[in-house]
Motif scaffolding. Structure first.
Motif, short mmCIF file in Angstrom:
data_model
loop_
_atom_site.label_atom_id
_atom_site.label_comp_id
_atom_site.label_asym_id
_atom_site.label_seq_id
_atom_site.Cartn_x
_atom_site.Cartn_y
_atom_site.Cartn_z
N THR A 118 56.15 40.75 50.50
CA THR A 118 55.06 41.22 51.36
C THR A 118 55.53 42.30 52.32
N SER A 119 56.70 42.08 52.96
CA SER A 119 57.09 42.99 54.04
C SER A 119 57.33 44.41 53.53
N PHE A 120 57.85 44.55 52.30
CA PHE A 120 58.07 45.89 51.75
C PHE A 120 56.73 46.64 51.62
N TYR A 121 55.74 45.97 51.05
CA TYR A 121 54.44 46.64 50.85
C TYR A 121 53.69 46.85 52.17
N ARG A 122 53.94 45.93 53.11
CA ARG A 122 53.34 46.10 54.44
C ARG A 122 53.82 47.40 55.08
N HIS A 123 55.12 47.71 54.86
CA HIS A 123 55.65 48.99 55.35
C HIS A 123 54.92 50.17 54.74
N CYS A 124 54.31 49.95 53.58
CA CYS A 124 53.63 51.05 52.86
C CYS A 124 52.12 51.01 53.09
N GLY A 125 51.65 50.18 54.03
CA GLY A 125 50.22 50.19 54.39
C GLY A 125 49.37 49.21 53.62
N TYR A 126 49.97 48.39 52.74
CA TYR A 126 49.21 47.33 52.06
C TYR A 126 49.15 46.12 52.98
N GLU A 127 48.13 45.30 52.81
CA GLU A 127 48.07 44.03 53.55
C GLU A 127 47.40 42.97 52.70
N ARG A 128 47.69 41.71 53.00
CA ARG A 128 47.04 40.62 52.26
C ARG A 128 45.54 40.73 52.41
N ALA A 129 44.86 40.60 51.26
CA ALA A 129 43.41 40.81 51.30
C ALA A 129 42.67 39.75 50.51
N GLY A 130 43.39 38.79 49.97
CA GLY A 130 42.76 37.71 49.21
C GLY A 130 43.83 36.93 48.47
N ALA A 131 43.42 35.92 47.72
CA ALA A 131 44.40 35.13 46.96
C ALA A 131 43.76 34.59 45.69
N ALA A 132 44.57 34.50 44.64
CA ALA A 132 44.13 33.84 43.41
C ALA A 132 44.60 32.39 43.47
N TYR A 133 43.77 31.49 43.01
CA TYR A 133 44.09 30.06 43.01
C TYR A 133 44.26 29.58 41.57
N LYS A 252 46.41 18.74 29.85
CA LYS A 252 46.05 19.58 30.99
C LYS A 252 45.43 20.88 30.51
N ALA A 253 44.53 21.41 31.34
CA ALA A 253 44.07 22.80 31.17
C ALA A 253 44.28 23.50 32.50
N GLN A 254 44.70 24.76 32.44
CA GLN A 254 44.96 25.52 33.68
C GLN A 254 44.29 26.87 33.58
N TRP A 255 43.79 27.37 34.72
CA TRP A 255 43.33 28.76 34.76
C TRP A 255 43.29 29.25 36.20
N LEU A 256 43.25 30.55 36.35
CA LEU A 256 43.17 31.13 37.69
C LEU A 256 41.71 31.27 38.09
N CYS A 257 41.43 31.04 39.36
CA CYS A 257 40.04 31.13 39.83
C CYS A 257 40.02 31.50 41.31
N PRO A 258 38.86 31.84 41.85
CA PRO A 258 38.78 32.06 43.30
C PRO A 258 38.86 30.73 44.04
N SER A 259 38.78 30.74 45.36
CA SER A 259 38.99 29.49 46.12
C SER A 259 37.87 28.47 45.88
N SER A 260 36.73 28.92 45.36
CA SER A 260 35.68 27.96 44.99
C SER A 260 35.07 28.43 43.68
N SER A 261 34.59 27.47 42.90
CA SER A 261 34.04 27.85 41.60
C SER A 261 32.88 26.92 41.26
N PRO A 262 31.71 27.48 40.91
CA PRO A 262 30.55 26.62 40.64
C PRO A 262 30.79 25.66 39.47
N TRP A 263 31.62 26.08 38.51
CA TRP A 263 31.84 25.24 37.32
C TRP A 263 32.48 23.91 37.69
N LEU A 264 33.29 23.91 38.75
CA LEU A 264 34.02 22.69 39.10
C LEU A 264 33.11 21.61 39.69
#
Ligand SMILES: CC(C)(COP(=O)(O)OP(=O)(O)OC[C@H]1O[C@@H](n2cnc3c(N)ncnc32)[C@H](O)[C@@H]1OP(=O)(O)O)[C@@H](O)C(=O)NCCC(=O)NCCS
Length: 390
Positions: A118-133, A252-264
């Motif tokens: 994170t800190s390297f990209y922060r030096h370049c003007g990027y910032e955390r803007a969301g997350a994949a779950y 098990k089944a796994q997948w990436l999703c946003p922090s909430s998902s109507p399917w769940l």
């Protein structure tokens, strides 16, 4: 000692050197790097060299990102690498800086990436803007019966309508407008062709699932879903039935999703699935004027927000800006009173809806009168739901 470097497009003669750098830096097997570079398109790679050798490189991925119902051009970055022999001497920062200038000059407003540091990209003007779950589902407990739709293998000739369905349905805040690189990734996870099934009502495609098998583990295998779109209740019911049909050999089944998902919501109990944060993604506002003008905004009364922005890398973003929002559209012009003072990274967290202006004011990276903070809170609201990995 600061190194003198040249920024340029990757030349065919340098692919092997770049491949070695990628293998060494990401601890990836030698036979993976070169095919990855070639498959992703040699013209999409940029490198920095000194007079004798290649010192670093990265991949640019042309895409878009949906904000307020409009797709804003966005360039993703991946495979960022600097030779271990040249690290800590500003090479990485110059590689990113020159890439950002190129992105801006080509008329693209945004850049995003998943960061190992994170800190390297922060030096370049990027910032955390969301997350994949990540969702991990216990298949042995799934009791769903087969759903109302027909489940059919997707063939090459279905590609166009699969892409059209995804494009029309996945336009939530901050989601990607995919390009060929992303489509190749979800269809060929780790170089292996994905299983592809569609949920059909007659000839109408209402959803699909792409997945990859894990290594064989007896009765305990994992179904790793790389892409999932379900546009109707019937498609959802059919998906659950399809998954339940795998429960003898897949636990098990796994997948990436946003922090909430109507399917769940279909799952009854908390022990049916686990959800954990996979990774944050970071956003860079490359061209402020385009970024604020090309996106959409929530409906509400017209308002004016006055910013003063500091961007140590891209001087076009520095200074005072006046944002006028009305009828779901925005216009950014230079000037105004500079009431909200902030840096380019914190503004990216606000832009995506990851943090509100009021929340950012607590970090010390954004300050302004409460009335202006409240206007910015309302104008940039929206949960960032990007979860495609690239
Ligand atoms: C991350 C990487 C590209 C940085 O390249 P670099 O040339 O060493 O970076 P720079 O010297 O330009 O550093 C710029 C700033 O970021 C900081 N930084 C760089 N790497 C960092 C790290 N790993 N952790 C924390 N800060 C870091 C530097 O301290 C420097 O800060 P300063 O301007 O205050 O001095 C390089 O270390 C690398 O290739 N790592 C392995 C591959 C990798 O992780 N790539 C990123 C994939 S998302």
């Amino acid at each position: 000692m600061r190194l003198v470097v040249n920024y340029q497009h990757l030349q065919t003669a340098d692919i092997d050197d770049l491949g070695s750098l990628v293998s060494e830096s990401f601890n990836a097997p030698d036979d993976i790097a070169r095919p990855w570079i070639e498959r992703s398109g040699v013209p999409n790679w940029r490198v920095v060299k000194d007079s004798t050798s290649l010192l670093g490189g990265l991949m640019v991925i042309p895409m878009g990102q949906w904000f307020g119902g409009r797709a804003v051009p966005m360039t993703g970055l991946a495979g960022v690498v600097v030779s271990p022999r040249a690290r800590g001497r500003g090479v990485g920062k110059r590689l990113i800086g020159q890439t950002l200038e190129e992105i801006r000059d080509s008329g693209v407003a945004l850049s995003a990436l998943y960061a190992s540091t994170t800190s390297f990209y922060r030096h370049c003007g990027y910032e955390r803007a969301g997350a994949a779950y990540q969702v991990e589902l216990n298949l042995k407990e799934l009791t769903a019966r087969s759903g109302p739709l027909e489940v059919r293998t997707l063939e090459a000739e279905d590609s166009e309508r699969v892409e059209a369905l995804q494009h029309d349905w996945v336009q939530d805040h901050a989601c990607l407008k995919r390009g060929p690189y992303l489509w190749h990734r979800v269809r060929n996870p780790k170089g292996q062709a994905a299983e592809q099934f569609g949920f059909f009502s007659g000839d109408r495609l209402e959803g699909y699932v792409l997945w990859k098998r894990s290594e064989h583990k007896g009765l305990d295998n994992e179904l790793q879903i790389t892409d999932l779109v379900l546009t109707t209740p019937a498609a959802q019911e059919s998906f659950w039935g399809y998954l339940a049909g795998h429960r003898a050999f897949f636990s098990k089944a796994q997948w990436l999703c946003p922090s909430s998902s109507p399917w769940l919501l279909a799952l009854d109990e908390p022990w049916n699935y686990k959800m954990s944060m996979h990774e944050h993604w970071m956003l860079r506002l490359v061209d402020l004027q385009k970024a604020f003008t090309e996106r959409g905004y929530p409906a509400g009364p017209p308002c004016e927000i006055h910013f003063e922005v500091e961007d140590p890398l891209l001087s076009n973003n520095n200074g005072r800006w006046l944002l006028r929002v009305g009828e779901c559209e925005g216009r950014l012009t230079t000037g105004g009173e500079g009431l909200i003072k902030t840096d380019i990274g914190a503004l990216a967290s606000l832009y995506s809806g990851f943090l509100s202006a009021t929340q950012l004011s607590v970090t010390g990276r954004l300050e302004g009168p409460v009335e202006q903070l409240a206007l910015a809170d309302g104008t940039f609201r929206g949960e960032p739901r990007l979860c495609d990995f690239f």
